[in-house]
Design a protein around this motif. Structure first.
Motif, PDB file in Angstrom:
ATOM      1  N   MET A  72       0.397  11.412  53.776  1.00  0.00           N
ATOM      2  CA  MET A  72       0.031  10.061  54.209  1.00  0.00           C
ATOM      3  C   MET A  72       1.168   9.465  55.033  1.00  0.00           C
ATOM      4  SD  MET A  72      -2.311   7.595  54.060  1.00  0.00           S
ATOM      5  CE  MET A  72      -3.369   8.023  52.675  1.00  0.00           C
ATOM      6  N   GLU A  73       0.837   8.927  56.225  1.00  0.00           N
ATOM      7  CA  GLU A  73       1.870   8.356  57.080  1.00  0.00           C
ATOM      8  C   GLU A  73       2.526   7.151  56.415  1.00  0.00           C
ATOM      9  OE1 GLU A  73       0.313   6.556  60.656  1.00  0.00           O
ATOM     10  OE2 GLU A  73      -1.633   6.239  59.705  1.00  0.00           O
ATOM     11  N   ARG A  74       3.799   6.934  56.739  1.00  0.00           N
ATOM     12  CA  ARG A  74       4.563   5.852  56.144  1.00  0.00           C
ATOM     13  C   ARG A  74       4.163   4.522  56.786  1.00  0.00           C
ATOM     14  NH1 ARG A  74       9.009   5.415  52.924  1.00  0.00           N
ATOM     15  NH2 ARG A  74      10.581   3.811  53.356  1.00  0.00           N
ATOM     16  N   LEU A  75       3.944   3.523  55.946  1.00  0.00           N
ATOM     17  CA  LEU A  75       3.572   2.205  56.447  1.00  0.00           C
ATOM     18  C   LEU A  75       4.815   1.394  56.810  1.00  0.00           C
ATOM     19  CD1 LEU A  75       0.634   1.395  53.989  1.00  0.00           C
ATOM     20  CD2 LEU A  75       0.499   2.237  56.337  1.00  0.00           C
ATOM     21  N   TYR A  76       4.611   0.194  57.292  1.00  0.00           N
ATOM     22  CA  TYR A  76       5.713  -0.636  57.786  1.00  0.00           C
ATOM     23  C   TYR A  76       5.375  -2.105  57.538  1.00  0.00           C
ATOM     24  CZ  TYR A  76       2.473  -1.171  61.764  1.00  0.00           C
ATOM     25  OH  TYR A  76       1.382  -1.441  62.553  1.00  0.00           O
ATOM     26  N   PRO A  77       6.309  -3.038  57.738  1.00  0.00           N
ATOM     27  CA  PRO A  77       6.003  -4.455  57.522  1.00  0.00           C
ATOM     28  C   PRO A  77       4.940  -4.953  58.500  1.00  0.00           C
ATOM     29  CG  PRO A  77       8.372  -4.089  57.541  1.00  0.00           C
ATOM     30  CD  PRO A  77       7.741  -2.816  58.020  1.00  0.00           C
ATOM     31  N   PHE A  78       3.951  -5.686  57.954  1.00  0.00           N
ATOM     32  CA  PHE A  78       2.841  -6.165  58.766  1.00  0.00           C
ATOM     33  C   PHE A  78       2.901  -7.676  58.962  1.00  0.00           C
ATOM     34  CE2 PHE A  78       0.742  -2.449  56.585  1.00  0.00           C
ATOM     35  CZ  PHE A  78       0.719  -1.632  57.714  1.00  0.00           C
ATOM     36  N   GLY A 116       2.793  -3.413  65.731  1.00  0.00           N
ATOM     37  CA  GLY A 116       2.947  -1.987  65.428  1.00  0.00           C
ATOM     38  C   GLY A 116       1.762  -1.114  65.769  1.00  0.00           C
ATOM     39  N   ARG A 117       1.836   0.122  65.326  1.00  0.00           N
ATOM     40  CA  ARG A 117       0.844   1.134  65.715  1.00  0.00           C
ATOM     41  C   ARG A 117      -0.537   0.869  65.132  1.00  0.00           C
ATOM     42  NH1 ARG A 117       3.806   3.574  61.594  1.00  0.00           N
ATOM     43  NH2 ARG A 117       2.555   4.367  59.866  1.00  0.00           N
ATOM     44  N   LEU A 118      -0.626   0.066  64.075  1.00  0.00           N
ATOM     45  CA  LEU A 118      -1.921  -0.234  63.461  1.00  0.00           C
ATOM     46  C   LEU A 118      -2.473  -1.582  63.913  1.00  0.00           C
ATOM     47  CD1 LEU A 118      -1.221   1.070  59.843  1.00  0.00           C
ATOM     48  CD2 LEU A 118      -2.557   2.186  61.634  1.00  0.00           C
ATOM     49  N   GLU A 119      -1.941  -2.103  64.992  1.00  0.00           N
ATOM     50  CA  GLU A 119      -2.423  -3.375  65.541  1.00  0.00           C
ATOM     51  C   GLU A 119      -3.938  -3.337  65.749  1.00  0.00           C
ATOM     52  OE1 GLU A 119      -1.807  -6.239  69.500  1.00  0.00           O
ATOM     53  OE2 GLU A 119      -0.599  -4.428  69.238  1.00  0.00           O
ATOM     54  N   GLY A 120      -4.611  -4.399  65.339  1.00  0.00           N
ATOM     55  CA  GLY A 120      -6.058  -4.480  65.475  1.00  0.00           C
ATOM     56  C   GLY A 120      -6.821  -4.063  64.236  1.00  0.00           C
ATOM     57  N   LYS A 121      -6.161  -3.354  63.312  1.00  0.00           N
ATOM     58  CA  LYS A 121      -6.800  -2.986  62.049  1.00  0.00           C
ATOM     59  C   LYS A 121      -6.885  -4.213  61.147  1.00  0.00           C
ATOM     60  CE  LYS A 121      -7.190   1.686  62.033  1.00  0.00           C
ATOM     61  NZ  LYS A 121      -8.392   2.446  61.593  1.00  0.00           N
ATOM     62  N   THR A 122      -7.922  -4.272  60.324  1.00  0.00           N
ATOM     63  CA  THR A 122      -8.067  -5.387  59.399  1.00  0.00           C
ATOM     64  C   THR A 122      -7.400  -5.068  58.066  1.00  0.00           C
ATOM     65  OG1 THR A 122     -10.147  -4.617  58.414  1.00  0.00           O
ATOM     66  CG2 THR A 122     -10.289  -5.952  60.430  1.00  0.00           C
ATOM     67  N   LEU A 123      -7.125  -6.106  57.288  1.00  0.00           N
ATOM     68  CA  LEU A 123      -6.563  -5.906  55.950  1.00  0.00           C
ATOM     69  C   LEU A 123      -7.526  -5.078  55.099  1.00  0.00           C
ATOM     70  CD1 LEU A 123      -4.780  -8.599  53.805  1.00  0.00           C
ATOM     71  CD2 LEU A 123      -6.398  -7.018  52.775  1.00  0.00           C
ATOM     72  N   GLU A 124      -8.807  -5.330  55.232  1.00  0.00           N
ATOM     73  CA  GLU A 124      -9.809  -4.578  54.477  1.00  0.00           C
ATOM     74  C   GLU A 124      -9.758  -3.087  54.820  1.00  0.00           C
ATOM     75  OE1 GLU A 124     -14.231  -5.703  53.195  1.00  0.00           O
ATOM     76  OE2 GLU A 124     -14.078  -5.250  55.332  1.00  0.00           O
ATOM     77  N   GLU A 125      -9.588  -2.782  56.110  1.00  0.00           N
ATOM     78  CA  GLU A 125      -9.482  -1.376  56.522  1.00  0.00           C
ATOM     79  C   GLU A 125      -8.233  -0.726  55.959  1.00  0.00           C
ATOM     80  OE1 GLU A 125     -11.765  -1.248  60.831  1.00  0.00           O
ATOM     81  OE2 GLU A 125      -9.761  -2.138  60.747  1.00  0.00           O
ATOM     82  N   LEU A 126      -7.115  -1.442  55.976  1.00  0.00           N
ATOM     83  CA  LEU A 126      -5.875  -0.901  55.426  1.00  0.00           C
ATOM     84  C   LEU A 126      -6.017  -0.631  53.932  1.00  0.00           C
ATOM     85  CD1 LEU A 126      -3.180  -3.120  57.183  1.00  0.00           C
ATOM     86  CD2 LEU A 126      -3.687  -0.735  57.645  1.00  0.00           C
ATOM     87  N   PHE A 127      -6.609  -1.587  53.217  1.00  0.00           N
ATOM     88  CA  PHE A 127      -6.802  -1.443  51.784  1.00  0.00           C
ATOM     89  C   PHE A 127      -7.681  -0.230  51.490  1.00  0.00           C
ATOM     90  CE2 PHE A 127      -8.658  -3.295  47.700  1.00  0.00           C
ATOM     91  CZ  PHE A 127      -7.534  -2.986  46.953  1.00  0.00           C
ATOM     92  N   SER A 128      -8.736  -0.051  52.274  1.00  0.00           N
ATOM     93  CA  SER A 128      -9.653   1.077  52.084  1.00  0.00           C
ATOM     94  C   SER A 128      -9.001   2.409  52.434  1.00  0.00           C
ATOM     95  CB  SER A 128     -10.910   0.860  52.932  1.00  0.00           C
ATOM     96  OG  SER A 128     -11.776   1.969  52.857  1.00  0.00           O
ATOM     97  N   ASP A 129      -8.232   2.420  53.524  1.00  0.00           N
ATOM     98  CA  ASP A 129      -7.641   3.676  54.010  1.00  0.00           C
ATOM     99  C   ASP A 129      -6.432   4.119  53.194  1.00  0.00           C
ATOM    100  OD1 ASP A 129      -9.561   3.672  55.970  1.00  0.00           O
ATOM    101  OD2 ASP A 129      -8.221   3.007  57.579  1.00  0.00           O
ATOM    102  N   TYR A 130      -5.587   3.176  52.800  1.00  0.00           N
ATOM    103  CA  TYR A 130      -4.294   3.523  52.202  1.00  0.00           C
ATOM    104  C   TYR A 130      -4.220   3.245  50.701  1.00  0.00           C
ATOM    105  CZ  TYR A 130      -2.744   4.098  57.002  1.00  0.00           C
ATOM    106  OH  TYR A 130      -2.607   4.523  58.302  1.00  0.00           O
ATOM    107  N   LYS A 131      -5.160   2.518  50.176  1.00  0.00           N
ATOM    108  CA  LYS A 131      -5.300   2.294  48.730  1.00  0.00           C
ATOM    109  C   LYS A 131      -3.962   1.937  48.070  1.00  0.00           C
ATOM    110  CE  LYS A 131      -9.402   5.253  48.459  1.00  0.00           C
ATOM    111  NZ  LYS A 131      -9.540   5.445  49.926  1.00  0.00           N
TER     112      LYS A 131
END
Length: 325
Positions: free
Chosen positions: A1-7, A56-71
């Motif tokens: 899993m790729e490392r996340l960063y401050p959002f 960052g690289r995940l610009e445009g993603k929603t919080l819901e998508e992040l929660f679903s993808d990265y749990k």
């Protein structure tokens, strides 16, 4: 899993009859129109107020998508297993310049049974307050359900409520069942709450919106009101300052739904939370947030979401409210 960063999320502004232009004046936020705005939703997974990443690289993603993808990598394994598919918190800034309606929120048991979602426990940190700022927090001593029903039936809301004066730095824990409202003055608030938008309006001072009275929810309110609790104001002066690397920390609340600390930083500060995400609400100052060799500029009025297991270094003279699970 790729490392996340401050959002950092895009702000979701809400027009309110009791709002103003405080976000523009105090936080240098760019408001969408010339109207009065009462809320800035900072971290939200609500369908109609969804947070969207703006860096960052995940610009445009929603919080819901992040929660679903990265749990668990997004919120922490313990938090994810406890709350399953629902992000647990909602963070807002409030700009109050007129009377906020007298209202109450239900607890989990009632809300899940009647509304099909979590109840609403919230807290208010007072970021700014005019000298005349006053809130309604609970009832005067001796109030009962029977007496309150009689009063509301006759639309008599005089001399019922416990009224408190507030100032910058005060903290109030608004528990489910506690009747509350703003009454006088101008107030800027950082609000931390459960991920719920259930509010039962009791009285709106006979205010007209587009020529009509706002809807009240007296039947449901009567079922959830706590007639006895009067909250204690947690002031800046009565909190203990504990030295940490780079400044001082005040432990504000340890609760069932969230924990909050306040940091006063003057030098380099290192922060790591292995078990839970962290949310930084920048109350004052400006500086840099450093993570994995990348420096992020931070300033007053911003909100930063820090996934778990990141090593964070903060530089600058800053006042920060930190929320974590």
């Amino acid at each position: 899993m790729e490392r996340l960063y401050p959002f950092k999320f895009k702000k979701v502004f809400k027009e309110k009859v009791w709002g103003g232009r405080g976000f523009e004046k105090s936080f240098e936020m760019t408001l969408p129109t010339e109207d009065s705005y009462g809320e800035s939703w900072e971290v939200s997974s609500r369908k109609n107020e969804m947070s969207v990443i703006e860096n960052g690289r995940l610009e445009g993603k929603t919080l819901e998508e992040l929660f679903s993808d990265y749990k668990g990598n997004f919120v922490g394994e313990k938090v994810y297993h406890k709350y399953g598919g629902k992000f647990p918190l909602l963070i807002k800034y409030l700009d109050i310049n007129d009377r906020l309606s007298v209202q109450v929120h239900p607890n989990d048991e009632y809300a899940l049974r009647v509304e099909g979602e979590f109840g609403k426990s919230e807290s208010w940190y007072i970021m700014e307050a005019s000298s005349d700022a006053k809130l309604i927090m609970g009832f005067k001593e001796g109030m009962t359900k029977k007496l309150f029903m009689e009063k509301t039936k006759n639309k008599n809301f005089n001399d019922l409520f416990n009224i408190i004066s507030i100032k910058k730095g005060d903290f109030i824990n608004v528990t489910p069942g506690l009747v509350h409202a703003s009454l006088e003055g101008s107030i800027l608030i950082c609000e931390v709450q459960q991920n719920s938008d259930i509010t039962y309006r009791i009285y709106d001072f006979d205010r007209l919106i587009d020529g009509e009275l706002r809807e009240l929810h007296l039947d449901k309110a009567m079922e959830v009101i706590d007639y006895e609790t009067i909250p204690q104001i947690n002031t800046d002066q009565n909190r203990k300052n504990v030295e940490v690397n780079g400044g001082t920390k005040q432990e504000i609340i340890r609760g069932k739904y969230f924990n909050i600390d306040k940091f006063l930083l003057e030098k380099k500060f290192e922060d790591t939370n292995r078990d839970s995400f962290m949310i930084y609400s920048i109350l004052e100052g400006e500086g840099n947030l450093n993570c994995d060799g990348v420096a992020y500029s931070i300033k007053k009025g911003e909100t930063w979401y820090i996934p778990p297991k990141l090593n964070i270094e903060i530089e600058g003279e800053l006042e920060i409210l930190k929320t974590f699970m």
